[in-house]
Design an enzyme around this catalytic site. Structure first.
Site, mmCIF file in Angstrom:
data_model
loop_
_atom_site.group_PDB
_atom_site.id
_atom_site.type_symbol
_atom_site.label_atom_id
_atom_site.label_comp_id
_atom_site.label_asym_id
_atom_site.label_seq_id
_atom_site.Cartn_x
_atom_site.Cartn_y
_atom_site.Cartn_z
ATOM 1 N N HIS A 75 -2.944 -14.258 -5.800
ATOM 2 C CA HIS A 75 -3.598 -14.720 -7.025
ATOM 3 C C HIS A 75 -5.064 -15.049 -6.747
ATOM 4 O O HIS A 75 -5.395 -15.721 -5.761
ATOM 5 C CB HIS A 75 -2.868 -15.900 -7.657
ATOM 6 C CG HIS A 75 -2.848 -17.169 -6.872
ATOM 7 N ND1 HIS A 75 -3.857 -18.111 -6.949
ATOM 8 C CD2 HIS A 75 -1.932 -17.677 -6.011
ATOM 9 C CE1 HIS A 75 -3.565 -19.136 -6.172
ATOM 10 N NE2 HIS A 75 -2.411 -18.898 -5.575
ATOM 11 N N ASP A 77 -7.101 -16.729 -8.891
ATOM 12 C CA ASP A 77 -7.563 -17.994 -9.454
ATOM 13 C C ASP A 77 -7.276 -19.144 -8.497
ATOM 14 O O ASP A 77 -6.405 -19.059 -7.625
ATOM 15 C CB ASP A 77 -6.934 -18.258 -10.828
ATOM 16 C CG ASP A 77 -5.413 -18.284 -10.791
ATOM 17 O OD1 ASP A 77 -4.817 -17.520 -10.024
ATOM 18 O OD2 ASP A 77 -4.812 -19.082 -11.550
ATOM 19 N N ASP A 108 -5.514 -21.485 -0.636
ATOM 20 C CA ASP A 108 -4.738 -21.222 -1.848
ATOM 21 C C ASP A 108 -5.562 -20.435 -2.864
ATOM 22 O O ASP A 108 -6.125 -21.005 -3.782
ATOM 23 C CB ASP A 108 -4.288 -22.565 -2.437
ATOM 24 C CG ASP A 108 -3.431 -22.424 -3.670
ATOM 25 O OD1 ASP A 108 -2.784 -21.384 -3.822
ATOM 26 O OD2 ASP A 108 -3.421 -23.354 -4.491
ATOM 27 N N GLU A 141 -2.323 -17.497 -12.076
ATOM 28 C CA GLU A 141 -1.173 -18.051 -11.354
ATOM 29 C C GLU A 141 -1.059 -19.552 -11.544
ATOM 30 O O GLU A 141 0.057 -20.074 -11.692
ATOM 31 C CB GLU A 141 -1.285 -17.722 -9.854
ATOM 32 C CG GLU A 141 -0.021 -18.024 -9.057
ATOM 33 C CD GLU A 141 -0.008 -19.407 -8.409
ATOM 34 O OE1 GLU A 141 1.013 -19.756 -7.786
ATOM 35 O OE2 GLU A 141 -1.019 -20.142 -8.519
ATOM 36 N N GLU A 142 -2.188 -20.244 -11.538
ATOM 37 C CA GLU A 142 -2.154 -21.694 -11.667
ATOM 38 C C GLU A 142 -1.712 -22.135 -13.062
ATOM 39 O O GLU A 142 -1.412 -23.303 -13.283
ATOM 40 C CB GLU A 142 -3.532 -22.297 -11.347
ATOM 41 C CG GLU A 142 -4.110 -21.910 -9.996
ATOM 42 C CD GLU A 142 -3.328 -22.476 -8.806
ATOM 43 O OE1 GLU A 142 -2.312 -23.151 -9.031
ATOM 44 O OE2 GLU A 142 -3.745 -22.226 -7.665
#
Length: 402
Positions: A75, A77, A108, A141-142
């Site tokens: 991801h 983001d 992350d 994703e977040e």
């Protein structure tokens, strides 16, 4: 062989392209990824958008003959960088200090994406494998992935692989085979406003809400019969996994947890509030279902007048059988790279891996250890990034027969 210069350049370039969510604008990060991927011989790169400014990127590297399709998923983001005073370095400068690479998304998961790009480049140098290797990079994703990975799974056939590896934040010492499910609840209580000195004229919505919250929090004690394979894996991994994931991780993985995340009521201490709201995050292990948890929550507050509950999010727990050959390929490859064999365990937090599992695709999460994730001074260890890239390269050849 992994090109370590490419790995670092990719990590630095991605961090330098802010993609905070909110606002979930991944255009700059997608452009960096596209430039890196189009420089790799034999890779076909396409861009996919459901809703601006969420940009998604898919890269396909075909092998020498027909075979399986392995998808690497990442991801683009990140969490917002937040208050600059929490950082000792600029959050988007990708600062290197000794073996640490700092920046928002370093762990992350822009470091993991860079590891996947480096692994893809290594396979492109010797594409004698069968099938194809696909890299799916998504935004959103977040915020649950509906405009990111879920959109790609729904619309891009190449993203539906035979197996998938997600190099998201974790640890090279632990391969994750499943995730807890989640339910997000919004509670609202209505009352009657009055002056704080005249409580007999009012009806305090905050007090009513507090009772509703207390009852929902009691779901923490709701019994769950987690499958024996999950309990055994968590217990076997405990000595390795808990020092990384925190004391109590094993218990958290096998029971229901409830977090009171938001609560608000009133405008002044001397006024009786006529409305109060709260948001709760419930995580449930395999052995429990979202339907059962939601029903239990509704039943718990059913007799409370003027209290309502809304379900904002509901995702089932997802698990890939830990005996699947995907995990053996990763364990063998990681053991050769690390000199020690990783353990298998569930993952406490959610990731896009759940979307692949819900689509019926066996999926593992294997990535670098996060430091400062979501806070200031987020960083990743460069040796771990290299180890993750080397493991993914080796596992990809193992899975695809190269």
């Amino acid at each position: 062989m992994i090109d370590r210069d490419l790995l670092l350049r990719a990590t630095v370039g991605l961090i330098a392209a802010p993609s905070e969510n909110p606002p979930d604008d991944t255009r700059a990060a997608a452009e960096v990824a596209i430039r890196l991927l189009r420089a790799i011989p034999g890779v076909v790169v396409t861009e996919h958008t459901k809703a601006e400014p969420v940009r998604n990127v898919v890269a396909v590297l075909p092998g020498a003959r027909p075979g399986k399709r392995l998808v690497l998923s990442g991801h683009l983001d990140t969490y917002p960088a937040g208050d600059p005073s929490r950082w000792s370095v600029p959050p988007f400068a990708a600062t290197i200090r000794n073996d640490r690479l700092y920046g928002r998304g370093a762990a992350d998961m822009k470091g993991g994406i860079a590891a996947a790009i480096a692994a893809l480049a290594a396979l492109a140098e010797r594409p004698d494998f069968a099938g194809e290797l696909v890299l799916a990079l998504a935004g959103d994703e977040e915020s649950m992935g509906t405009s990111g990975t879920q959109f790609l799974l729904d619309t891009v056939p190449a993203v539906r692989g035979d197996v998938a590896i997600v190099p998201d934040a974790g640890s090279p010492a632990v391969i994750r085979f499943g995730e807890k499910g989640m339910v997000w609840l919004d509670l609202a209580a209505e009352g009657r406003a009055a002056h704080g000195a005249h409580v007999h004229r009012g009806d305090n919505a905050a007090e009513r809400l507090m009772e509703a919250v207390r009852r929902i929090l009691a779901l923490r004690d709701w019994p769950v019969d987690a499958p024996a394979s999950i309990r055994e894996a968590s217990a076997a991994a405990r000595a390795v996994s808990e020092p990384l994931g925190g004391a109590g991780e094993a218990d958290t993985l096998t029971r229901i947890t409830v977090n009171l995340g938001t609560i608000a009521a009133g405008i002044s201490p001397n006024l009786v509030p006529d409305r109060a709201i709260a948001g709760l995050d419930i995580r449930l292990p395999p052995g429990a279902t979202t339907a059962a948890v939601i029903a239990a929550a509704r039943a718990a507050i059913a007799d409370l007048p003027r209290v309502s509950m809304t379900v904002r999010v509901a995702w089932e727990p997802t698990v890939t059988d830990p005996t699947h050959p995907l995990f053996e390929a990763l364990r063998r490859s990681a053991a050769r790279v690390l000199g020690t064999e990783p353990v298998l365990n569930m993952r406490v937090g959610a990731s896009d891996a759940r979307l692949f599992r819900l689509a019926g695709i066996p999926t593992a999460v294997f990535g670098p250890t996060p430091y400062g994730m979501g806070g200031g001074d987020e960083y990743v260890l460069i040796p771990e990034l290299i180890a993750v890239a080397e493991t993914i390269e080796a596992a990809s050849r193992d899975i695809l027969g190269g």
